[in-house]
Design an enzyme around this catalytic site. Structure first.
Site, short mmCIF file in Angstrom:
data_model
loop_
_atom_site.label_atom_id
_atom_site.label_comp_id
_atom_site.label_asym_id
_atom_site.label_seq_id
_atom_site.Cartn_x
_atom_site.Cartn_y
_atom_site.Cartn_z
N SER A 88 0.83 -1.24 0.02
CA SER A 88 0.14 -0.30 0.07
C SER A 88 0.89 1.39 -0.06
CB SER A 88 -0.99 -0.07 1.07
OG SER A 88 -1.51 -1.15 1.13
C1 LIG Z 1 -3.25 -4.05 -0.17
S1 LIG Z 1 -2.81 -5.70 0.03
C2 LIG Z 1 -2.25 -5.62 1.69
C3 LIG Z 1 -0.83 -5.00 1.70
C4 LIG Z 1 -0.08 -5.52 3.22
N1 LIG Z 1 -0.55 -5.10 4.35
C5 LIG Z 1 1.31 -5.22 2.84
O1 LIG Z 1 1.94 -4.57 3.99
O2 LIG Z 1 2.05 -5.47 2.04
C6 LIG Z 1 -4.58 -6.64 0.21
C7 LIG Z 1 -4.23 -7.92 0.66
O3 LIG Z 1 -5.39 -8.39 1.13
C8 LIG Z 1 -5.60 -9.82 0.76
N2 LIG Z 1 -6.75 -10.38 0.84
C9 LIG Z 1 -7.78 -10.14 -0.25
N3 LIG Z 1 -9.14 -10.77 0.17
C10 LIG Z 1 -8.80 -11.23 1.47
C11 LIG Z 1 -9.52 -11.81 2.44
N4 LIG Z 1 -10.77 -12.18 2.20
N5 LIG Z 1 -8.74 -12.24 3.69
C12 LIG Z 1 -7.74 -11.81 3.96
N6 LIG Z 1 -7.02 -11.40 3.08
C13 LIG Z 1 -7.39 -10.76 2.02
C14 LIG Z 1 -4.61 -9.84 -0.55
O4 LIG Z 1 -4.34 -11.16 -0.83
C15 LIG Z 1 -3.91 -9.00 -0.49
O5 LIG Z 1 -2.51 -9.50 -0.20
#
Ligand SMILES: C[S@@+](CC[C@H](N)C(=O)[O-])C[C@H]1O[C@@H](n2cnc3c(N)ncnc32)[C@H](O)[C@@H]1O
Length: 261
Positions: A88
């Site tokens: 992000s």
């Molecule tokens: C914007 S990224 C997160 C960035 C992370 N916090 C970092 O520091 O790199 C969003 C993440 O949410 C995950 N995601 C999507 N749907 C999800 C769910 N139902 N439960 C948990 N994680 C999920 C995706 O796989 C993705 O890795």
């Protein structure tokens, strides 16, 4: 040194930390200065002028500059070229971490491990033993675990749908989601301690709520931002569908929203 690092990356990291936090040095300046984002984002994807995705990695021109700038970086694409994970935008991460108000020893749950970078920042602040981070994508969880290990941090990371939380390590004093939600899932409210702070992206804003009684929380939007939407197992985000959807009106004013349940 267990990861590629040199004067340029160290200096770029310090510069980003100072630029992000500005003014007086805060605990978050220290965290952003200490955690090497390039370890968590060894490769990212950028669209060229034709719309094709190009990957950049250590040593490529522009890689380090992008890593240590205030950019969201796409880190994973599905087989149709749709982004499924990213690191992000650092200034938005900072805003959310400040809103979370986490202190040393707080039990913290993160939904959306992604690269593990945010989990590392949190671990630096509150201690890695009290951080739990979950992602729906097993490959990402495994890679994030390796990135965290490389920098000597071992928060608990697991693969699950974040909407279920992780009951075994509850109750949580702080919950942060880095994936877009439609609402705060019931299990997350149930696993939050009384007085817990929850910071999550809802629609086009970041909401900060405090748990007032079991199953209830209230709070407000703190800043506009958009995160990739939560996935369910095996279902890719439907960006094209959203782009074509008819606009709708809402009568809910953005500031001061509160709700229960
Ligand atoms: C914007 S990224 C997160 C960035 C992370 N916090 C970092 O520091 O790199 C969003 C993440 O949410 C995950 N995601 C999507 N749907 C999800 C769910 N139902 N439960 C948990 N994680 C999920 C995706 O796989 C993705 O890795």
């Amino acid at each position: 040194m267990t990861w590629p690092d040199n004067g340029a990356s160290a200096a770029a990291r310090q510069q980003m930390a100072a630029a992000l936090t500005g003014g007086p040095v805060s605990e978050w300046t220290e965290a952003f200065a200490a955690i090497p984002r390039h370890v968590f984002v060894p490769r990212f994807y950028q669209q060229d002028s034709t719309g094709a995705w190009q990957s950049l990695t250590w040593g490529d021109p522009g890689y380090l500059e992008s890593i240590y700038s205030d950019e969201a970086l796409t880190t994973q694409l599905d087989d149709k070229g749709v982004p499924t994970s990213s690191s992000s935008q650092p200034s938005v991460m900072l805003r959310m971490l400040e809103a979370l108000d986490a202190e040393e020893g707080h039990q913290v749950l993160e939904l959306g491990t992604g690269t593990g970078y945010n989990a590392a920042l949190l671990s630096h602040r509150v201690g890695d033993k009290v951080v739990t981070s979950v992602d729906i994508d097993y490959g990402l969880v495994k890679a994030a675990g390796n990135h965290l290990d490389t920098v000597g941090l071992r928060p608990f990371v697991a693969c699950t749908d974040g909407a279920q939380g992780w009951p075994d390590r509850a109750p949580y004093d702080r919950v942060i989601a880095t994936v877009g939600l439609h609402s705060i899932p019931g299990p997350i409210l149930d696993q939050a301690a009384p007085g817990a702070v929850i910071v999550v992206p809802l629609g086009y804003g970041i909401v900060r709520v405090t748990v007032t009684e079991p199953g209830h929380a209230s709070g407000r939007f703190v800043t506009p931002a958009y995160f990739m939407a939560r996935r369910s197992n095996g279902v890719a985000p439907r960006f094209a569908e959203v782009a074509q959807a008819e606009p709708t009106d809402t009568s809910v004013p953005p500031p001061g929203i509160s709700w229960t349940g």
